[in-house]
Scaffold this active site. Structure first.
Site, PDB file in Angstrom:
ATOM      1  N   GLN A   1    -112.205-101.240   0.472  1.00 46.95           N
ATOM      2  CA  GLN A   1    -110.855-100.838   0.904  1.00 46.95           C
ATOM      3  C   GLN A   1    -109.817-100.983  -0.212  1.00 46.95           C
ATOM      4  OE1 GLN A   1    -110.134 -99.243   3.532  1.00 46.95           O
ATOM      5  NE2 GLN A   1    -111.959 -99.565   4.768  1.00 46.95           N
TER       6      GLN A   1
ATOM      7  N   ASP B   1    -116.349-107.357  -1.899  1.00 50.01           N
ATOM      8  CA  ASP B   1    -116.453-106.048  -1.249  1.00 50.01           C
ATOM      9  C   ASP B   1    -115.132-105.319  -1.510  1.00 50.01           C
ATOM     10  OD1 ASP B   1    -116.125-103.960   0.546  1.00 50.01           O
ATOM     11  OD2 ASP B   1    -116.941-105.036   2.269  1.00 50.01           O
TER      12      ASP B   1
ATOM     13  N   CYS C   1    -116.490-101.733  12.874  1.00 53.98           N
ATOM     14  CA  CYS C   1    -117.627-102.402  12.213  1.00 53.98           C
ATOM     15  C   CYS C   1    -117.239-103.803  11.764  1.00 53.98           C
ATOM     16  CB  CYS C   1    -118.158-101.591  11.032  1.00 53.98           C
ATOM     17  SG  CYS C   1    -118.671 -99.940  11.475  1.00 53.98           S
TER      18      CYS C   1
ATOM     19  N   HIS D   1    -116.638-106.907   7.027  1.00 55.12           N
ATOM     20  CA  HIS D   1    -117.241-105.709   7.632  1.00 55.12           C
ATOM     21  C   HIS D   1    -118.733-105.988   7.826  1.00 55.12           C
ATOM     22  CE1 HIS D   1    -118.938-101.583   7.489  1.00 55.12           C
ATOM     23  NE2 HIS D   1    -117.760-101.162   7.868  1.00 55.12           N
TER      24      HIS D   1
ATOM     25  N   LYS E   1    -113.907 -93.592  -0.005  1.00 52.84           N
ATOM     26  CA  LYS E   1    -112.641 -94.212   0.425  1.00 52.84           C
ATOM     27  C   LYS E   1    -111.596 -94.141  -0.684  1.00 52.84           C
ATOM     28  CE  LYS E   1    -114.973 -97.534   3.455  1.00 52.84           C
ATOM     29  NZ  LYS E   1    -114.825 -96.982   4.803  1.00 52.84           N
TER      30      LYS E   1
HETATM   31  N1  C6P Z   1    -115.377 -99.075   6.594  1.00 50.26           N
HETATM   32  C1  C6P Z   1    -113.934 -98.124   8.294  1.00 50.26           C
HETATM   33  O1  C6P Z   1    -113.591 -97.246   9.095  1.00 50.26           O
HETATM   34  P1  C6P Z   1    -119.602 -97.638   3.163  1.00 50.26           P
HETATM   35  O2  C6P Z   1    -119.762 -97.060   4.520  1.00 50.26           O
HETATM   36  O3  C6P Z   1    -120.876 -98.168   2.600  1.00 50.26           O
HETATM   37  O4  C6P Z   1    -118.870 -96.771   2.224  1.00 50.26           O
HETATM   38  O5  C6P Z   1    -118.611 -98.895   3.325  1.00 50.26           O
HETATM   39  C2  C6P Z   1    -118.846 -99.900   4.247  1.00 50.26           C
HETATM   40  C3  C6P Z   1    -117.672-100.811   4.281  1.00 50.26           C
HETATM   41  C4  C6P Z   1    -117.759-102.051   3.678  1.00 50.26           C
HETATM   42  N2  C6P Z   1    -116.717-102.885   3.620  1.00 50.26           N
HETATM   43  C5  C6P Z   1    -115.519-102.556   4.144  1.00 50.26           C
HETATM   44  C6  C6P Z   1    -114.382-103.513   4.017  1.00 50.26           C
HETATM   45  C7  C6P Z   1    -115.366-101.309   4.771  1.00 50.26           C
HETATM   46  O6  C6P Z   1    -114.188-100.989   5.278  1.00 50.26           O
HETATM   47  C8  C6P Z   1    -116.471-100.428   4.871  1.00 50.26           C
HETATM   48  C9  C6P Z   1    -116.372 -99.126   5.609  1.00 50.26           C
HETATM   49  C10 C6P Z   1    -115.084 -97.865   7.344  1.00 50.26           C
HETATM   50  O7  C6P Z   1    -113.330 -99.192   8.230  1.00 50.26           O
HETATM   51  C11 C6P Z   1    -116.267 -97.293   8.056  1.00 50.26           C
HETATM   52  S1  C6P Z   1    -117.008 -98.428   9.171  1.00 50.26           S
END
Ligand code: C6P
Length: 414
Positions: free
Chosen positions: A211, A208, A372, A131, A234
């Site tokens: 998910q 990371d 993203c 991401h 999430k």
């Molecule tokens: N993905 C999606 O629709 P935040 O926004 O900081 O909580 O997480 C960012 C992020 C980082 N790594 C992964 C693997 C992610 O999936 C995400 C966030 C959302 O897939 C919003 S772009």
């Protein structure tokens, strides 16, 4: 806190659904099928109550006041740190740093750890499926330090090519950043094996986990990673809250990320000294209500049982994959052997945004776009995909609604 009435034993998805008030509504006169859980999950009543009860009964700043409410709020906030520690299997509560989520966690590690440990000639290794949150902070770090970013490729199913990954682990690889589960492809990476390889080469590893934590049990001790990032929103918790797990010796040796209140031991114009862990990394007033909501979300997931959630979602993944793949003109993007319940696809001749808009009118909420993860789109030669992502409260009937809606899109564009 919880109002759940799910019997022990069988997975009663209807009982789970009753705990999520938002799922009861209709959109455009159709029952809502919320299949955008990788973007953010819905919140159970227990989480909503934890947030509103804090504001209604015990709102006060933490770690500062001597009064009753402040002491109550501080105790409740710190109790969630213990829950979070146990939830990810960390050894020590001071290894849990409350932050806004994964984005802030990766930036913290890149800046506080990376800037003091990397220099010209050093390397950061990530994978193609990251991401943007696990790409851009490392690019910024590389610009600042003269280090280089290396990228381990993925195969046509969306799996990391492990031989290539290992080949890219070199003497100067200082940091490895890998996602546990890909948000665009659904791939579950063999993180344990990848971490072991990286550690054999002396690299510091960040996983990371954005998910992962609502779908599978995580044990940072067993994984043996140095950092693990969590996004609360999430995993049924409020937005704007999450945490970073960091190995204690590394966090101790790191300089602070941000300066301000709560992160100091003493301040004078001549010399400021910093607070102990974890406060050293929690400058300013945190998202107290959010942290309490996160505590309620952890309780909820523990009560339902992540193993049962994983089994339920695996059934949904198999069912949805079979249904969607059978629709003429569909191309699945992300067909790894080990997958989370995320199905990305394109439909011949129809732009993913149009698919998403028509599905929406049928009550089916999905995400359409690059998620993203633009390098993933480039790797598969598409500008965007449609993504259906499932959570513990989704049902086979919702998969059927998704299938019917995609067939409608086909008819409409025929
Ligand atoms: N993905 C999606 O629709 P935040 O926004 O900081 O909580 O997480 C960012 C992020 C980082 N790594 C992964 C693997 C992610 O999936 C995400 C966030 C959302 O897939 C919003 S772009």
């Amino acid at each position: 806190m919880g109002t759940r009435m799910m019997p022990v034993g069988a997975y009663d998805v209807e009982a789970v659904r009753r705990d999520f008030p938002i799922l009861r509504q209709q959109v455009y006169g159709k029952p809502l099928a919320y299949l955008d859980n990788a973007a953010t999950t819905q919140k159970p009543q227990g989480v909503i109550d934890a947030v509103s009860e804090y504001y209604a009964r015990s709102n006060a700043n933490i770690h500062r006041g001597v009064h009753f409410l402040s002491e109550q709020a501080t105790a409740a906030y710190e109790a969630v740190r213990d829950k979070a520690r146990a939830f990810v299997g960390a050894a020590d509560r001071s290894e849990i740093i409350f932050l806004r989520g994964t984005t802030e966690a990766v930036n913290l590690v890149a800046q506080a750890y990376g800037r003091s440990n990397l220099g010209p000639g050093d390397e950061v290794l990530i994978t193609t499926m990251e991401h943007h949150s696990n790409i851009v902070p490392w690019q910024i770090l590389c610009e600042q330090t003269g280090a280089a970013l290396r990228v381990a490729p993925i195969n046509d199913d969306g799996e990391v090519i492990l031989e290539e990954y290992e080949r890219l682990l070199r003497e100067r690889t200082r940091i490895v950043g890998i996602t546990h589960i890909s948000n665009s492809l659904g791939t579950i990476n063999p993180v344990r094996e990848m971490i072991a390889m990286a550690r054999r080469h002396g690299a510091t590893v960040l996983v990371d986990g954005a998910q992962a934590t609502a779908h599978t049990r995580v044990d940072v001790g067993a994984l043996d990673c140095d950092f693990y990032t969590v996004s609360g929103h999430k995993m049924l918790a409020p937005t704007g809250v999450g945490f970073l797990y960091g190995r204690r010796q590394i966090l101790d040796a790191m300089p602070p990320y941000q300066g301000g209140g709560d992160m100091i031991a003493s301040v004078s114009f001549e010399k400021t000294t910093y607070n102990r862990l974890p406060q050293k990394f929690e400058a300013g007033t945190p998202h107290i209500a959010g942290v309490l909501g996160l505590g309620a979300a952890i309780d909820y997931l523990q009560e339902v049982g992540l193993e049962r959630v994983a089994a339920h979602e695996e059934d949904l993944l198999d069912y949805a994959t079979q249904k969607i793949a059978a629709i003429p003109g569909v191309r699945l993007v992300g067909t790894a052997q080990r997958k989370a319940a995320i199905v990305g696809f394109t439909l011949e001749q129809v732009h993913p945004h149009d698919v998403g808009t028509i599905l929406d009118r049928e009550g089916v909420a999905v995400r359409a776009g690059h998620h993203c993860a633009q390098p993933v789109m480039e790797r598969f030669g598409v500008a965007a995909t449609v993504r259906a992502s499932f959570a513990l409260y989704n049902t086979r009937e919702e998969v059927d609604a998704l299938e019917r809606a995609i067939l409608k899109v086909r008819e409409f564009f025929a």
